[in-house]
Design a protein around this motif. Structure first.
Motif, PDB file in Angstrom:
ATOM      1  N   GLY A 151      40.479  81.573 -21.450  1.00 22.04           N
ATOM      2  CA  GLY A 151      41.752  80.955 -21.092  1.00 22.04           C
ATOM      3  C   GLY A 151      42.986  81.644 -21.627  1.00 22.04           C
ATOM      4  O   GLY A 151      44.043  81.027 -21.763  1.00 22.04           O
ATOM      5  N   VAL A 152      42.894  82.936 -21.906  1.00 21.43           N
ATOM      6  CA  VAL A 152      44.068  83.668 -22.390  1.00 21.43           C
ATOM      7  C   VAL A 152      45.036  83.872 -21.221  1.00 21.43           C
ATOM      8  O   VAL A 152      44.654  84.358 -20.164  1.00 21.43           O
ATOM      9  CB  VAL A 152      43.666  85.030 -22.977  1.00 21.43           C
ATOM     10  N   ASP A 153      46.297  83.486 -21.423  1.00 17.68           N
ATOM     11  CA  ASP A 153      47.292  83.673 -20.369  1.00 17.68           C
ATOM     12  C   ASP A 153      48.638  84.130 -20.913  1.00 17.68           C
ATOM     13  O   ASP A 153      49.618  84.202 -20.181  1.00 17.68           O
ATOM     14  CB  ASP A 153      47.465  82.388 -19.539  1.00 17.68           C
ATOM     15  N   ALA A 154      48.705  84.406 -22.211  1.00 20.70           N
ATOM     16  CA  ALA A 154      49.933  84.902 -22.835  1.00 20.70           C
ATOM     17  C   ALA A 154      49.548  85.768 -24.018  1.00 20.70           C
ATOM     18  O   ALA A 154      48.437  85.665 -24.545  1.00 20.70           O
ATOM     19  CB  ALA A 154      50.815  83.747 -23.292  1.00 20.70           C
ATOM     20  N   THR A 155      50.467  86.622 -24.420  1.00 19.95           N
ATOM     21  CA  THR A 155      50.191  87.461 -25.582  1.00 19.95           C
ATOM     22  C   THR A 155      51.309  87.340 -26.601  1.00 19.95           C
ATOM     23  O   THR A 155      52.472  87.150 -26.226  1.00 19.95           O
ATOM     24  CB  THR A 155      50.042  88.941 -25.170  1.00 19.95           C
ATOM     25  N   PRO A 156      50.963  87.448 -27.886  1.00 23.61           N
ATOM     26  CA  PRO A 156      49.590  87.495 -28.371  1.00 23.61           C
ATOM     27  C   PRO A 156      48.939  86.114 -28.345  1.00 23.61           C
ATOM     28  O   PRO A 156      49.626  85.101 -28.443  1.00 23.61           O
ATOM     29  CB  PRO A 156      49.735  87.989 -29.810  1.00 23.61           C
ATOM     30  N   THR A 157      47.629  86.098 -28.206  1.00 26.65           N
ATOM     31  CA  THR A 157      46.842  84.886 -28.381  1.00 26.65           C
ATOM     32  C   THR A 157      45.779  85.174 -29.430  1.00 26.65           C
ATOM     33  O   THR A 157      45.089  86.190 -29.345  1.00 26.65           O
ATOM     34  CB  THR A 157      46.184  84.436 -27.068  1.00 26.65           C
TER      35      THR A 157
ATOM     36  N   LYS B 163      42.101  78.318 -30.810  1.00 28.31           N
ATOM     37  CA  LYS B 163      43.083  79.109 -30.066  1.00 28.31           C
ATOM     38  C   LYS B 163      44.510  78.823 -30.519  1.00 28.31           C
ATOM     39  O   LYS B 163      44.956  77.679 -30.539  1.00 28.31           O
ATOM     40  CB  LYS B 163      42.949  78.815 -28.568  1.00 28.31           C
ATOM     41  N   TYR B 164      45.220  79.902 -30.859  1.00 28.45           N
ATOM     42  CA  TYR B 164      46.623  79.809 -31.271  1.00 28.45           C
ATOM     43  C   TYR B 164      47.439  80.863 -30.521  1.00 28.45           C
ATOM     44  O   TYR B 164      47.382  82.045 -30.856  1.00 28.45           O
ATOM     45  CB  TYR B 164      46.770  80.051 -32.771  1.00 28.45           C
ATOM     46  N   PRO B 165      48.198  80.482 -29.509  1.00 31.43           N
ATOM     47  CA  PRO B 165      49.058  81.453 -28.834  1.00 31.43           C
ATOM     48  C   PRO B 165      50.376  81.647 -29.588  1.00 31.43           C
ATOM     49  O   PRO B 165      50.849  80.735 -30.275  1.00 31.43           O
ATOM     50  CB  PRO B 165      49.306  80.799 -27.465  1.00 31.43           C
ATOM     51  N   GLY B 166      50.955  82.842 -29.475  1.00 36.56           N
ATOM     52  CA  GLY B 166      52.234  83.119 -30.099  1.00 36.56           C
ATOM     53  C   GLY B 166      52.118  84.065 -31.280  1.00 36.56           C
ATOM     54  O   GLY B 166      51.079  84.160 -31.927  1.00 36.56           O
ATOM     55  N   ALA B 167      53.215  84.756 -31.586  1.00 42.82           N
ATOM     56  CA  ALA B 167      53.230  85.733 -32.683  1.00 42.82           C
ATOM     57  C   ALA B 167      53.405  84.997 -34.000  1.00 42.82           C
ATOM     58  O   ALA B 167      54.513  84.810 -34.492  1.00 42.82           O
ATOM     59  CB  ALA B 167      54.347  86.748 -32.479  1.00 42.82           C
TER      60      ALA B 167
ATOM     61  N   ALA C 113      58.179  97.770 -15.877  1.00 40.90           N
ATOM     62  CA  ALA C 113      57.644  96.710 -15.035  1.00 40.90           C
ATOM     63  C   ALA C 113      58.554  95.493 -15.081  1.00 40.90           C
ATOM     64  O   ALA C 113      59.122  95.159 -16.109  1.00 40.90           O
ATOM     65  CB  ALA C 113      56.242  96.325 -15.518  1.00 40.90           C
ATOM     66  N   ALA C 114      58.692  94.825 -13.943  1.00 38.51           N
ATOM     67  CA  ALA C 114      59.529  93.642 -13.867  1.00 38.51           C
ATOM     68  C   ALA C 114      59.006  92.587 -14.832  1.00 38.51           C
ATOM     69  O   ALA C 114      57.819  92.353 -14.939  1.00 38.51           O
ATOM     70  CB  ALA C 114      59.531  93.095 -12.441  1.00 38.51           C
ATOM     71  N   GLY C 115      59.932  91.945 -15.531  1.00 36.92           N
ATOM     72  CA  GLY C 115      59.540  90.877 -16.439  1.00 36.92           C
ATOM     73  C   GLY C 115      58.877  91.360 -17.702  1.00 36.92           C
ATOM     74  O   GLY C 115      58.213  90.586 -18.380  1.00 36.92           O
ATOM     75  N   LEU C 116      59.084  92.624 -18.051  1.00 35.34           N
ATOM     76  CA  LEU C 116      58.406  93.191 -19.214  1.00 35.34           C
ATOM     77  C   LEU C 116      58.670  92.378 -20.467  1.00 35.34           C
ATOM     78  O   LEU C 116      57.770  92.064 -21.223  1.00 35.34           O
ATOM     79  CB  LEU C 116      58.874  94.632 -19.418  1.00 35.34           C
ATOM     80  N   LEU C 117      59.919  92.001 -20.675  1.00 39.86           N
ATOM     81  CA  LEU C 117      60.267  91.285 -21.891  1.00 39.86           C
ATOM     82  C   LEU C 117      59.805  89.838 -21.864  1.00 39.86           C
ATOM     83  O   LEU C 117      59.905  89.138 -22.871  1.00 39.86           O
ATOM     84  CB  LEU C 117      61.782  91.339 -22.118  1.00 39.86           C
ATOM     85  N   LEU C 118      59.298  89.388 -20.748  1.00 40.75           N
ATOM     86  CA  LEU C 118      58.821  88.018 -20.639  1.00 40.75           C
ATOM     87  C   LEU C 118      57.320  87.932 -20.725  1.00 40.75           C
ATOM     88  O   LEU C 118      56.746  86.857 -20.547  1.00 40.75           O
ATOM     89  CB  LEU C 118      59.287  87.401 -19.309  1.00 40.75           C
ATOM     90  N   SER C 119      56.646  89.053 -21.011  1.00 43.40           N
ATOM     91  CA  SER C 119      55.190  89.082 -20.926  1.00 43.40           C
ATOM     92  C   SER C 119      54.499  88.372 -22.069  1.00 43.40           C
ATOM     93  O   SER C 119      53.323  88.055 -21.979  1.00 43.40           O
ATOM     94  CB  SER C 119      54.699  90.534 -20.868  1.00 43.40           C
ATOM     95  N   GLY C 120      55.196  88.107 -23.146  1.00 45.66           N
ATOM     96  CA  GLY C 120      54.569  87.443 -24.276  1.00 45.66           C
ATOM     97  C   GLY C 120      54.904  85.975 -24.335  1.00 45.66           C
ATOM     98  O   GLY C 120      55.593  85.426 -23.478  1.00 45.66           O
TER      99      GLY C 120
END
Length: 223
Positions: free
Chosen positions: A192-198, A205-209, A19-26
């Motif tokens: 309000g989740v819009d990025a992974t991981p959250t 709420k803490y987004p990011g690995a 999928a396009a942008g796969l590496l940008l999904s997080g």
């Protein structure tokens, strides 16, 4: 919508290019240097609402009565989610989950058909859910970016006890696909989740690995 076509799209997408942008999904800051201080939460949600049953039963590691509950929204094709699973989770499990201090709930937030397929296979693994998730994250490079993801996933699935028939049956289960999408939609709309991981740690709420050091800085004051 033609629902039979909808579920076939998951299988068809596995045979095509990633999928396009796969590496940008997080989250983009997942590999940033670990700060000494605890990360600041980006808001909070109502814990009672967060813990209400969703479209699928929650899958968790740890005890129900643990003083700290972490809800993680992840995508199977997100490299930052894989980084958390491979690097941080083993230490989190050893230090907090296995000692009864934390329970971790994993919820599906797939960004693309390949991530949907990965979660479908994990759900079809039943009591091997987390084992399947772990294998898929560890081997993410072999299937998430492959030209033929279906064949790669089939080989991984056979090691987990799937046959060709059960593999196909799982990935054409429209009800399961709808349920996984419902989990994602709820996370997006209600929390309000819009990025992974959250991560939601006792509702904050803490987004990011997050690294184990960051996790510890968040968890320890709650114990």
């Amino acid at each position: 919508m033609n629902r039979s076509l909808d579920r076939r799209n998951v299988l068809l997408a596995l045979a095509g290019l990633p999928a396009a942008g796969l590496l940008l999904s997080g989250s983009s800051d997942a590999y940033a240097a670990t700060p000494a201080a605890a990360p600041q939460p980006e808001g909070s949600v109502d814990v009672a609402k967060l813990m209400q049953p969703g479209a699928l039963p929650d899958m968790q590691l740890g005890k129900d009565d643990a003083p700290v509950t972490i809800v993680e929204y992840a995508s199977m094709t997100c490299p930052h989610c894989a980084h958390f699973d491979v690097v941080t989770l083993p230490e989190l499990k050893k230090k907090y989950i296995d000692t009864g201090k934390v329970r971790l709930i994993l919820r599906e937030f797939p960004f693309d058909p390949r991530a949907e397929a990965g979660f479908m296979l994990a759900r079809c693994s039943k009591d091997k859910y987390f084992a399947m998730v772990d294998v898929l994250f560890h081997q993410q490079e072999s299937w998430a970016r492959a030209n033929d993801a279906k064949s790669a996933l089939l080989q991984i699935s056979k090691l987990a006890g799937f046959t060709q028939e059960s593999f196909e049956a799982c990935l054409t289960d429209q009800k399961l696909l709808d349920q996984i999408r419902a989990v994602k939609n709820r996370g997006e709309k209600d929390f309000g989740v819009d990025a992974t991981p959250t991560f939601f740690v006792n509702g904050k709420k803490y987004p990011g690995a997050l690294s184990i050091e960051e996790m510890s800085a968040i968890i320890d004051p709650l114990l």
